[in-house]
Structures are given as C-alpha cells and as structure tokens.
Design a protein around this motif. Structure first.
Motif, mmCIF file in Angstrom:
data_model
loop_
_atom_site.group_PDB
_atom_site.id
_atom_site.type_symbol
_atom_site.label_atom_id
_atom_site.label_comp_id
_atom_site.label_asym_id
_atom_site.label_seq_id
_atom_site.Cartn_x
_atom_site.Cartn_y
_atom_site.Cartn_z
ATOM 1 N N CYS A 22 0.801 -1.233 0.000
ATOM 2 C CA CYS A 22 0.000 0.000 0.000
ATOM 3 C C CYS A 22 0.832 1.282 0.000
ATOM 4 O O CYS A 22 0.286 2.364 -0.157
ATOM 5 C CB CYS A 22 -0.976 0.014 1.175
ATOM 6 S SG CYS A 22 -0.218 0.320 2.787
ATOM 7 N N GLY A 23 2.144 1.183 0.221
ATOM 8 C CA GLY A 23 3.001 2.363 0.187
ATOM 9 C C GLY A 23 3.138 3.113 1.501
ATOM 10 O O GLY A 23 3.874 4.095 1.578
ATOM 11 N N HIS A 24 2.448 2.680 2.554
ATOM 12 C CA HIS A 24 2.557 3.338 3.867
ATOM 13 C C HIS A 24 4.030 3.377 4.283
ATOM 14 O O HIS A 24 4.712 2.359 4.246
ATOM 15 C CB HIS A 24 1.730 2.587 4.913
ATOM 16 C CG HIS A 24 1.873 3.140 6.289
ATOM 17 N ND1 HIS A 24 1.168 4.242 6.722
ATOM 18 C CD2 HIS A 24 2.662 2.762 7.327
ATOM 19 C CE1 HIS A 24 1.516 4.501 7.974
ATOM 20 N NE2 HIS A 24 2.415 3.619 8.365
ATOM 21 N N GLU A 25 4.531 4.559 4.660
ATOM 22 C CA GLU A 25 5.936 4.689 5.063
ATOM 23 C C GLU A 25 6.117 4.515 6.556
ATOM 24 O O GLU A 25 5.266 4.913 7.350
ATOM 25 C CB GLU A 25 6.503 6.031 4.610
ATOM 26 C CG GLU A 25 6.710 6.087 3.117
ATOM 27 C CD GLU A 25 7.532 7.267 2.655
ATOM 28 O OE1 GLU A 25 8.229 7.908 3.479
ATOM 29 O OE2 GLU A 25 7.486 7.543 1.444
ATOM 30 N N TYR A 26 7.258 3.918 6.921
ATOM 31 C CA TYR A 26 7.586 3.603 8.314
ATOM 32 C C TYR A 26 9.074 3.847 8.508
ATOM 33 O O TYR A 26 9.889 3.364 7.720
ATOM 34 C CB TYR A 26 7.247 2.126 8.564
ATOM 35 C CG TYR A 26 7.693 1.580 9.903
ATOM 36 C CD1 TYR A 26 7.015 1.911 11.066
ATOM 37 C CD2 TYR A 26 8.776 0.717 9.996
ATOM 38 C CE1 TYR A 26 7.410 1.394 12.292
ATOM 39 C CE2 TYR A 26 9.172 0.203 11.220
ATOM 40 C CZ TYR A 26 8.485 0.547 12.357
ATOM 41 O OH TYR A 26 8.887 0.033 13.556
ATOM 42 N N SER A 27 9.445 4.644 9.507
ATOM 43 C CA SER A 27 10.841 4.884 9.846
ATOM 44 C C SER A 27 11.113 4.261 11.197
ATOM 45 O O SER A 27 10.263 4.293 12.083
ATOM 46 C CB SER A 27 11.138 6.385 9.909
ATOM 47 O OG SER A 27 10.995 6.954 8.625
ATOM 48 N N ASN A 28 12.320 3.702 11.357
ATOM 49 C CA ASN A 28 12.614 3.018 12.607
ATOM 50 C C ASN A 28 14.097 3.024 12.928
ATOM 51 O O ASN A 28 14.925 3.292 12.074
ATOM 52 C CB ASN A 28 12.125 1.575 12.543
ATOM 53 C CG ASN A 28 12.971 0.730 11.622
ATOM 54 O OD1 ASN A 28 12.990 0.958 10.421
ATOM 55 N ND2 ASN A 28 13.688 -0.239 12.149
ATOM 56 N N GLN A 29 14.399 2.686 14.167
ATOM 57 C CA GLN A 29 15.748 2.354 14.589
ATOM 58 C C GLN A 29 15.904 0.868 14.298
ATOM 59 O O GLN A 29 14.957 0.209 13.898
ATOM 60 C CB GLN A 29 15.917 2.637 16.086
ATOM 61 C CG GLN A 29 15.694 4.087 16.463
ATOM 62 C CD GLN A 29 16.683 5.012 15.772
ATOM 63 O OE1 GLN A 29 17.869 4.711 15.659
ATOM 64 N NE2 GLN A 29 16.196 6.130 15.271
#
Length: 68
Positions: A22-29
C-alpha cells in the motif's frame, strides 16, 4: 545484489521503509522484528513485506524471519 524488499518479522537496520502493498511509510531504529504494516489486511497485503527506501535493510547475520 542487495535486496529491495524485506518480509514482516525481519531483523533490520535503522531506515525508512514503505509497505510493498500500500506504500505506507515507516521509519525506525534497528529492530529485531520488523512489524507488519499498520494498515495490514490479508486481502489487500499479499506481499507482507516492506520496500527499503533508506538504510541497509535485513541484518546480514539473520536475513530471514524464523517460521512460527
């Protein structure tokens, strides 16, 4: 060849990822288990994976999640 997609549950380095469905963006350590997309639904998310936008992706020493 570096992978561009990592499955849910993978050990990953810090970075930004986009849901392969779906293209949902997620940023993480760095994570020991990359979570599923928060918009996950079995009918609309058959890939069950994230595209790597930034970062190194899968941890080299543990490239795939262990089956349950």
């Amino acid at each position: 060849m570096q992978k561009t997609e990592v499955p849910y549950g993978s050990d990953v380095s810090s970075g930004t990822y986009a849901c392969a469905d779906c293209g949902h963006e997620y940023s993480n350590q760095s994570k020991t288990s990359l979570p599923p997309c928060p918009k996950f639904h079995a009918d609309t998310h058959p890939k069950r994976a994230w595209n790597i936008l930034t970062g190194a992706g899968d941890a080299e020493q543990d490239p795939h999640p262990k089956p349950h």
